[in-house]
Design a protein around this motif. Structure first.
Motif, PDB file in Angstrom:
ATOM      1  N   ARG A 154       0.830  -1.216   0.000  1.00 49.94           N
ATOM      2  CA  ARG A 154       0.000   0.000   0.000  1.00 49.94           C
ATOM      3  C   ARG A 154       0.863   1.265   0.000  1.00 49.94           C
ATOM      4  NH1 ARG A 154      -2.732  -3.306   3.538  1.00 49.94           N
ATOM      5  NH2 ARG A 154      -2.039  -2.108   5.355  1.00 49.94           N
ATOM      6  N   GLU A 155       1.957   1.256   0.744  1.00 57.78           N
ATOM      7  CA  GLU A 155       2.868   2.410   0.753  1.00 57.78           C
ATOM      8  C   GLU A 155       3.510   2.588  -0.618  1.00 57.78           C
ATOM      9  OE1 GLU A 155       5.506   1.508   3.987  1.00 57.78           O
ATOM     10  OE2 GLU A 155       4.029   2.110   5.511  1.00 57.78           O
ATOM     11  N   TYR A 156       3.940   1.469  -1.197  1.00 58.85           N
ATOM     12  CA  TYR A 156       4.535   1.531  -2.530  1.00 58.85           C
ATOM     13  C   TYR A 156       3.515   2.059  -3.537  1.00 58.85           C
ATOM     14  CZ  TYR A 156       5.945   0.135  -7.170  1.00 58.85           C
ATOM     15  OH  TYR A 156       6.217   0.153  -8.513  1.00 58.85           O
ATOM     16  N   LEU A 157       2.304   1.527  -3.498  1.00 54.92           N
ATOM     17  CA  LEU A 157       1.279   1.931  -4.464  1.00 54.92           C
ATOM     18  C   LEU A 157       0.959   3.417  -4.354  1.00 54.92           C
ATOM     19  CD1 LEU A 157      -1.115  -1.130  -4.505  1.00 54.92           C
ATOM     20  CD2 LEU A 157       0.056  -0.112  -6.483  1.00 54.92           C
ATOM     21  N   ARG A 158       0.896   3.926  -3.146  1.00 50.12           N
ATOM     22  CA  ARG A 158       0.604   5.359  -2.988  1.00 50.12           C
ATOM     23  C   ARG A 158       1.626   6.191  -3.755  1.00 50.12           C
ATOM     24  NH1 ARG A 158      -2.537   8.795   0.042  1.00 50.12           N
ATOM     25  NH2 ARG A 158      -1.596  10.791   0.603  1.00 50.12           N
ATOM     26  N   ALA A 186       3.965   5.090  -6.035  1.00 49.62           N
ATOM     27  CA  ALA A 186       4.092   4.714  -7.448  1.00 49.62           C
ATOM     28  C   ALA A 186       2.944   5.280  -8.280  1.00 49.62           C
ATOM     29  CB  ALA A 186       4.145   3.194  -7.591  1.00 49.62           C
ATOM     30  N   LEU A 187       1.733   5.212  -7.764  1.00 50.55           N
ATOM     31  CA  LEU A 187       0.593   5.754  -8.506  1.00 50.55           C
ATOM     32  C   LEU A 187       0.666   7.279  -8.598  1.00 50.55           C
ATOM     33  CD1 LEU A 187      -2.223   3.426  -7.124  1.00 50.55           C
ATOM     34  CD2 LEU A 187      -1.279   3.431  -9.453  1.00 50.55           C
ATOM     35  N   GLU A 188       1.140   7.926  -7.549  1.00 49.65           N
ATOM     36  CA  GLU A 188       1.293   9.384  -7.586  1.00 49.65           C
ATOM     37  C   GLU A 188       2.300   9.788  -8.665  1.00 49.65           C
ATOM     38  OE1 GLU A 188       1.985  13.027  -4.457  1.00 49.65           O
ATOM     39  OE2 GLU A 188       3.095  11.172  -4.103  1.00 49.65           O
ATOM     40  N   VAL A 189       3.453   9.150  -8.664  1.00 43.74           N
ATOM     41  CA  VAL A 189       4.500   9.475  -9.638  1.00 43.74           C
ATOM     42  C   VAL A 189       4.039   9.157 -11.052  1.00 43.74           C
ATOM     43  CG1 VAL A 189       6.806   8.785 -10.455  1.00 43.74           C
ATOM     44  CG2 VAL A 189       6.416   9.225  -8.015  1.00 43.74           C
ATOM     45  N   THR A 190       3.513   7.958 -11.254  1.00 48.63           N
ATOM     46  CA  THR A 190       3.111   7.521 -12.582  1.00 48.63           C
ATOM     47  C   THR A 190       1.993   8.401 -13.140  1.00 48.63           C
ATOM     48  OG1 THR A 190       3.752   5.276 -11.957  1.00 48.63           O
ATOM     49  CG2 THR A 190       2.425   5.514 -13.934  1.00 48.63           C
ATOM     50  N   THR A 191       1.049   8.760 -12.300  1.00 51.95           N
ATOM     51  CA  THR A 191      -0.044   9.629 -12.750  1.00 51.95           C
ATOM     52  C   THR A 191       0.493  10.996 -13.149  1.00 51.95           C
ATOM     53  OG1 THR A 191      -1.573   8.444 -11.301  1.00 51.95           O
ATOM     54  CG2 THR A 191      -2.308  10.571 -12.145  1.00 51.95           C
ATOM     55  N   LEU A 242      -5.194   5.156 -14.138  1.00 56.46           N
ATOM     56  CA  LEU A 242      -4.426   5.449 -12.924  1.00 56.46           C
ATOM     57  C   LEU A 242      -5.302   6.101 -11.851  1.00 56.46           C
ATOM     58  CD1 LEU A 242      -1.207   6.623 -14.737  1.00 56.46           C
ATOM     59  CD2 LEU A 242      -1.315   4.703 -13.123  1.00 56.46           C
ATOM     60  N   LEU A 243      -6.214   6.963 -12.269  1.00 56.56           N
ATOM     61  CA  LEU A 243      -7.129   7.581 -11.294  1.00 56.56           C
ATOM     62  C   LEU A 243      -8.032   6.526 -10.665  1.00 56.56           C
ATOM     63  CD1 LEU A 243      -8.237  10.909 -13.026  1.00 56.56           C
ATOM     64  CD2 LEU A 243      -6.439  10.559 -11.330  1.00 56.56           C
ATOM     65  N   ALA A 244      -8.472   5.561 -11.473  1.00 53.76           N
ATOM     66  CA  ALA A 244      -9.265   4.471 -10.913  1.00 53.76           C
ATOM     67  C   ALA A 244      -8.446   3.742  -9.843  1.00 53.76           C
ATOM     68  CB  ALA A 244      -9.706   3.511 -12.014  1.00 53.76           C
ATOM     69  N   CYS A 245      -7.186   3.497 -10.121  1.00 53.95           N
ATOM     70  CA  CYS A 245      -6.322   2.822  -9.142  1.00 53.95           C
ATOM     71  C   CYS A 245      -6.136   3.660  -7.879  1.00 53.95           C
ATOM     72  CB  CYS A 245      -4.961   2.515  -9.760  1.00 53.95           C
ATOM     73  SG  CYS A 245      -5.034   1.257 -11.044  1.00 53.95           S
ATOM     74  N   LEU A 246      -5.957   4.948  -8.053  1.00 54.30           N
ATOM     75  CA  LEU A 246      -5.838   5.824  -6.883  1.00 54.30           C
ATOM     76  C   LEU A 246      -7.108   5.761  -6.043  1.00 54.30           C
ATOM     77  CD1 LEU A 246      -4.047   8.844  -8.564  1.00 54.30           C
ATOM     78  CD2 LEU A 246      -3.158   7.554  -6.610  1.00 54.30           C
ATOM     79  N   ARG A 247      -8.238   5.732  -6.703  1.00 54.85           N
ATOM     80  CA  ARG A 247      -9.520   5.653  -5.981  1.00 54.85           C
ATOM     81  C   ARG A 247      -9.696   4.301  -5.304  1.00 54.85           C
ATOM     82  NH1 ARG A 247     -13.248   5.440  -3.120  1.00 54.85           N
ATOM     83  NH2 ARG A 247     -15.284   6.428  -3.343  1.00 54.85           N
ATOM     84  N   TYR A 248      -9.420   3.226  -6.027  1.00 54.01           N
ATOM     85  CA  TYR A 248      -9.581   1.882  -5.463  1.00 54.01           C
ATOM     86  C   TYR A 248      -8.692   1.669  -4.248  1.00 54.01           C
ATOM     87  CZ  TYR A 248     -11.563   0.651 -10.095  1.00 54.01           C
ATOM     88  OH  TYR A 248     -12.288   0.599 -11.254  1.00 54.01           O
ATOM     89  N   GLY A 306      -7.658   3.960  -2.209  1.00 51.58           N
ATOM     90  CA  GLY A 306      -7.906   4.959  -1.167  1.00 51.58           C
ATOM     91  C   GLY A 306      -6.950   6.129  -1.193  1.00 51.58           C
ATOM     92  N   ASN A 307      -6.279   6.333  -2.309  1.00 48.01           N
ATOM     93  CA  ASN A 307      -5.304   7.419  -2.417  1.00 48.01           C
ATOM     94  C   ASN A 307      -5.831   8.616  -3.199  1.00 48.01           C
ATOM     95  OD1 ASN A 307      -3.015   6.225  -1.009  1.00 48.01           O
ATOM     96  ND2 ASN A 307      -3.091   4.699  -2.642  1.00 48.01           N
ATOM     97  N   HIS A 308      -7.135   8.779  -3.183  1.00 47.37           N
ATOM     98  CA  HIS A 308      -7.747   9.875  -3.925  1.00 47.37           C
ATOM     99  C   HIS A 308      -7.673  11.204  -3.180  1.00 47.37           C
ATOM    100  CE1 HIS A 308     -10.714   7.680  -1.608  1.00 47.37           C
ATOM    101  NE2 HIS A 308     -11.465   8.762  -1.560  1.00 47.37           N
ATOM    102  N   ASP A 309      -6.936  11.222  -2.057  1.00 43.80           N
ATOM    103  CA  ASP A 309      -6.701  12.470  -1.343  1.00 43.80           C
ATOM    104  C   ASP A 309      -5.514  13.238  -1.930  1.00 43.80           C
ATOM    105  OD1 ASP A 309      -5.025  10.325  -0.398  1.00 43.80           O
ATOM    106  OD2 ASP A 309      -4.450  11.583   1.301  1.00 43.80           O
ATOM    107  N   LEU A 310      -4.757  12.624  -2.812  1.00 47.22           N
ATOM    108  CA  LEU A 310      -3.570  13.257  -3.377  1.00 47.22           C
ATOM    109  C   LEU A 310      -3.945  14.334  -4.398  1.00 47.22           C
ATOM    110  CD1 LEU A 310      -1.462  10.016  -3.969  1.00 47.22           C
ATOM    111  CD2 LEU A 310      -1.023  11.796  -2.253  1.00 47.22           C
TER     112      LEU A 310
END
Length: 156
Positions: A61-65, A67-72, A87-93, A95-99
Motif C-alpha cells: 500500500r505504501e509503494y502503491l501510494r 508509485a501511482l502518484e509518480v506515474t499519474t 491510474l485515477l481508478a487505481c488511486l480511488r480503489y 484509497g489514495n484519492h486524497d492526493l
C-alpha cells in the motif's frame, strides 16, 4: 483446473513477480508497464467491483501510494487521458484519492471531453485507424473515464 489441466506455473502464484511485489521504480515505467501496474490493482479490486481488498500488505500500500502518484504525474504531463483515467481508478480503489495528482488528473479528464461526448484526443492516429479509430481508441478512453467519474464524485 478447467478441462482437467493444471494452470501454467505463471498462474499458480500470479502476484509473485509483479511490478508491485518487485517495487519497480515508478520513474522508469514505460507506458506498457504503467498499464500493467493499473491491472495489478484492477484484478484484486474486481475492476472496481470492490473498493477494499486484503491483497496488498502495508508495504504494498505504501509503494502503491507513491508509485501511482509518480506515474499519474508523468502521464498527466503527457496528456494521456486513457492511461490517466486508469491510474485515477487505481488511486480511488486504493484509497489514495486524497492526493493532489488525483484532482489534477480529474481536471485533465474533464477538459478532454469532445463535442461528441467522447474523451481524449486520438486524431493523430486517424490516418492509420480510419473509421475504426472511434471504436478502437475513443471507446476505450471514454469507457475508462466513465468508470472513474461516478466514483470521483461519489459521497461514499
Amino acid at each position: 483446473t478447467h478441462f482437467g489441466l493444471a494452470p501454467p506455473k505463471e498462474l499458480q502464484d500470479p502476484f509473485k513477480n509483479t511490478l508491485i511485489s518487485r517495487r519497480a521504480n515508478p520513474y522508469l515505467l514505460g507506458m506498457g508497464q504503467a498499464y500493467d501496474l493499473t491491472h495489478e490493482v484492477f484484478v484484486p479490486h474486481d475492476y472496481g467491483g470492490k473498493l477494499t481488498t486484503d491483497q496488498f500488505d502495508k508495504g504494498d500500500r505504501e509503494y502503491l501510494r507513491r508509485a501511482l502518484e509518480v506515474t499519474t504525474t508523468v502521464w498527466i504531463a503527457q496528456k494521456n487521458v486513457d492511461l490517466v483515467g486508469e491510474l485515477l481508478a487505481c488511486l480511488r480503489y486504493t484509497g489514495n484519492h486524497d492526493l493532489q495528482v488525483y484532482r489534477d488528473g480529474l481536471s485533465l479528464l474533464l477538459a478532454s471531453q469532445r463535442p461528441d461526448g467522447a474523451f481524449g484526443d486520438h486524431e493523430k492516429y486517424r490516418k492509420d485507424w480510419g473509421d475504426k479509430l472511434d471504436l478502437g481508441l475513443y471507446l476505450h478512453t471514454t469507457s475508462v473515464v466513465m468508470d472513474i467519474l461516478p466514483l470521483a464524485f461519489s459521497t461514499k
